[in-house]
Design an enzyme around this catalytic site. Sequence first.
Site, PDB file in Angstrom:
ATOM      1  N   HIS A  75      62.888  45.804  47.740  1.00 54.05           N
ATOM      2  CA  HIS A  75      63.397  44.431  47.770  1.00 54.05           C
ATOM      3  C   HIS A  75      63.418  43.811  46.378  1.00 54.05           C
ATOM      4  CE1 HIS A  75      63.410  44.684  52.111  1.00 54.05           C
ATOM      5  NE2 HIS A  75      62.209  45.235  52.011  1.00 54.05           N
TER       6      HIS A  75
ATOM      7  N   GLY B 296      32.671  21.855  29.763  1.00 58.35           N
ATOM      8  CA  GLY B 296      33.365  21.116  30.824  1.00 58.35           C
ATOM      9  C   GLY B 296      34.561  20.383  30.244  1.00 58.35           C
TER      10      GLY B 296
ATOM     11  N   CYS C 257      32.217  27.243  28.445  1.00 60.10           N
ATOM     12  CA  CYS C 257      31.413  27.511  27.261  1.00 60.10           C
ATOM     13  C   CYS C 257      29.972  27.822  27.684  1.00 60.10           C
ATOM     14  CB  CYS C 257      31.416  26.283  26.377  1.00 60.10           C
ATOM     15  SG  CYS C 257      33.068  25.633  26.144  1.00 60.10           S
TER      16      CYS C 257
ATOM     17  N   LYS D 102      43.268  44.606  36.303  1.00 60.59           N
ATOM     18  CA  LYS D 102      42.358  45.253  35.341  1.00 60.59           C
ATOM     19  C   LYS D 102      43.131  45.682  34.103  1.00 60.59           C
ATOM     20  CE  LYS D 102      39.369  44.188  36.461  1.00 60.59           C
ATOM     21  NZ  LYS D 102      39.029  43.404  37.590  1.00 60.59           N
TER      22      LYS D 102
ATOM     23  N   GLU E  30      44.436  42.562  31.958  1.00 55.00           N
ATOM     24  CA  GLU E  30      43.475  41.679  31.284  1.00 55.00           C
ATOM     25  C   GLU E  30      42.776  42.339  30.091  1.00 55.00           C
ATOM     26  OE1 GLU E  30      40.243  40.117  33.695  1.00 55.00           O
ATOM     27  OE2 GLU E  30      40.158  41.950  34.851  1.00 55.00           O
TER      28      GLU E  30
HETATM   29  C1  AGP Z   1      38.626  39.616  36.880  1.00 54.46           C
HETATM   30  O1  AGP Z   1      38.394  40.766  36.162  1.00 54.46           O
HETATM   31  C2  AGP Z   1      38.284  38.346  36.203  1.00 54.46           C
HETATM   32  N1  AGP Z   1      37.034  38.313  35.586  1.00 54.46           N
HETATM   33  C3  AGP Z   1      38.591  37.124  37.039  1.00 54.46           C
HETATM   34  O2  AGP Z   1      39.791  37.295  37.707  1.00 54.46           O
HETATM   35  C4  AGP Z   1      37.500  36.682  38.045  1.00 54.46           C
HETATM   36  O3  AGP Z   1      37.452  37.557  39.128  1.00 54.46           O
HETATM   37  C5  AGP Z   1      37.813  35.254  38.510  1.00 54.46           C
HETATM   38  O4  AGP Z   1      37.762  34.408  37.405  1.00 54.46           O
HETATM   39  C6  AGP Z   1      36.881  34.768  39.578  1.00 54.46           C
HETATM   40  O5  AGP Z   1      35.564  34.716  39.125  1.00 54.46           O
HETATM   41  P1  AGP Z   1      34.359  34.578  40.127  1.00 54.46           P
HETATM   42  O6  AGP Z   1      34.360  35.772  41.002  1.00 54.46           O
HETATM   43  O7  AGP Z   1      33.156  34.504  39.244  1.00 54.46           O
HETATM   44  O8  AGP Z   1      34.581  33.322  40.918  1.00 54.46           O
END
Ligand code: AGP
Length: 617
Positions: free
Chosen positions: A513, A102, A2, A494, A497
């Site tokens: 495979h 958190g 958050c 990409k 998501e």
């Molecule tokens: C990818 O497009 C996402 N935003 C996600 O996979 C991201 O790379 C992952 O949460 C890691 O984040 P960070 O590089 O800030 O640690």
Amino acid sequence: MCGIVGYIGKRQAYPVLVKGLHRLEYRGYDSAGVALINGEGQLNVYKSQGKVSDLEDTAQHQDLTGSVGIAHTRWATHGEPNFRNAHPHLSQYGRLAIVHNGIIENYAPLREMLRQNGRTFKSDTDTEVVVQLIEYLQEKQQLSFPQSVRRTLQMLQGSYAIAVLDKNQPDTIVAARKGSPLVVGVGDSELFLGSDASPIVEYTNRIIYLDDEDMVVLHRESDSNANEVGIDLMTLHGEHKQPRIEQVTLDVSQLEKGGYDHFMLKEICEQPQSLRACLLSLRQALFGSDSEPIFSLLQSANRVLITACGTSWHAGIVAKYAFEQMARIPVDVDYASEFRYRNPVINEGDLVIAISQSGETADTLAAIEMAKKQGAKVLSICNVIGSSIPRASDQTIYTMVGPEIGVASTKAFTAQVTVLTTLAILWGKRRGIVSESESADLLKELDSLPGQIAKMLTQKEAIRQMAQTLSFAPSCLYIGRGYNYPVALEGALKLKEISYIHAEGYPASEMKHGPIALISQEMPVVTIATQSPIYDKLVSNIQEIRARQGRVMAVVSEGDTEVVRMADGYVVVPCVSDCLSPILNIVPLQLLSYYVACLKGCNVDQPRNLAKSVTVE
Ligand code: AGP
């Protein structure tokens, strides 16, 4: 994940808080809320399910006065993303309001204890337990507001960044962090709180990055003419600390869309500039006298363990290929969430490389802390200056591409791969594996990549056409080999998501495979088929797909004649060395997913269920 904002000072808090929430909305957008203490000492809370704009609709025509306040944008963990669970949460008697980022792991027994002591709960969140406990301790143990917060925090397990208001102390905000980020902005007679500096930088560039288990009391002289504010910084154990103010250089225009429809498109299109900035800063980090601590970490390593999540993990796989090829050093790549719990073998001579755009990913942070305890050294590759992962690392190389706001990571990936590939080249040279002239050629080619990306970006139309085909597909395969296998993984991520189309990245030869059984007209295959030493092998893999009536979309090198004959659609990228090709080849795939998502009417910058910064495990 958050986002938290807080304000205490001389101006009206609400506009500052809401603007700040918009800046932090990338962290979560399930609900939003604000708590304000007005001139009469009343505590007003407004909240709404959904986005910050929904909160603004809800709050209009209400009493929004007050120059002390806290606010929150939520990514739900405990409790559904609805109004009832939206922050801020109030204590039993409405004296206190809290916002939290958190997870409180021991919330259940605490809730039970509070229930037995007559407290009733209005939400399903772990957060409400914290605010109820503070009020309970205030009353039961006759503690002051800051004391009761500190005592409560000592009883919590889990992670938090919190900000708390007490209407009986209308000139104070108490805030604290453990495992979730929180910064304080120091203005002229005003103080700010933020999950990062982005909601603050337009008011002040003087930032205090709180350490884990820091608690801070922000206060204002109650005599409104005095216009004075103060900061008391202490540990959870009550030891006072001297705040260290750092100057940040974040340009507010980097936080705007700058005329683009979406942050993601802006961030894709600004890669020529962002990569140039990255290369420029690498010159200082890796070529100047400051580079020795980094190279001494590399040179004392017997083995490299790369740990990261999501897109950053994909950059880690590219790095494995590059380090092993150019520096002949063994490399393992692990998802941080697996690494931290699978009891990996870690020895003293191991170097952990943590990759993270945000620098706040909870699993990556926990993974490096675990590795450090076992004697490993940590080098992090990070984008956000002052974030938690660099602070927990022995050395950091910053990618320096400016804020990445689109949830789908784009410019961070190209920069991460650039940093890691440069490291591989220089490390290989120091180890005598890459010759002087090879290294000089590759570095020169790296410098040319921003221009090559700019050239590639002129082909948006061809990509838009490929997007038409993909937008009707229920599922897609992405295939590549060698350095472009991780590009296939990243291209597929990409697409899924932001457009919600199922997509799978695969090493092309593994198709036989299993996945080749899926090939049909309904499942397009996107291949990354640029020039490489195993180009011919990939051509055979594409033929196998064509032989089964599969539809092929391809990324090919300039001058390609073979794949373009077989492909139903293709996009051409400039020819570059194989080890640098991921930096270029991912760009058309980023655009492809962007156009598919737009065609499907998806919310590109705020895809469902996701948040940019994953600060919970
Ligand atoms: C990818 O497009 C996402 N935003 C996600 O996979 C991201 O790379 C992952 O949460 C890691 O984040 P960070 O590089 O800030 O640690």
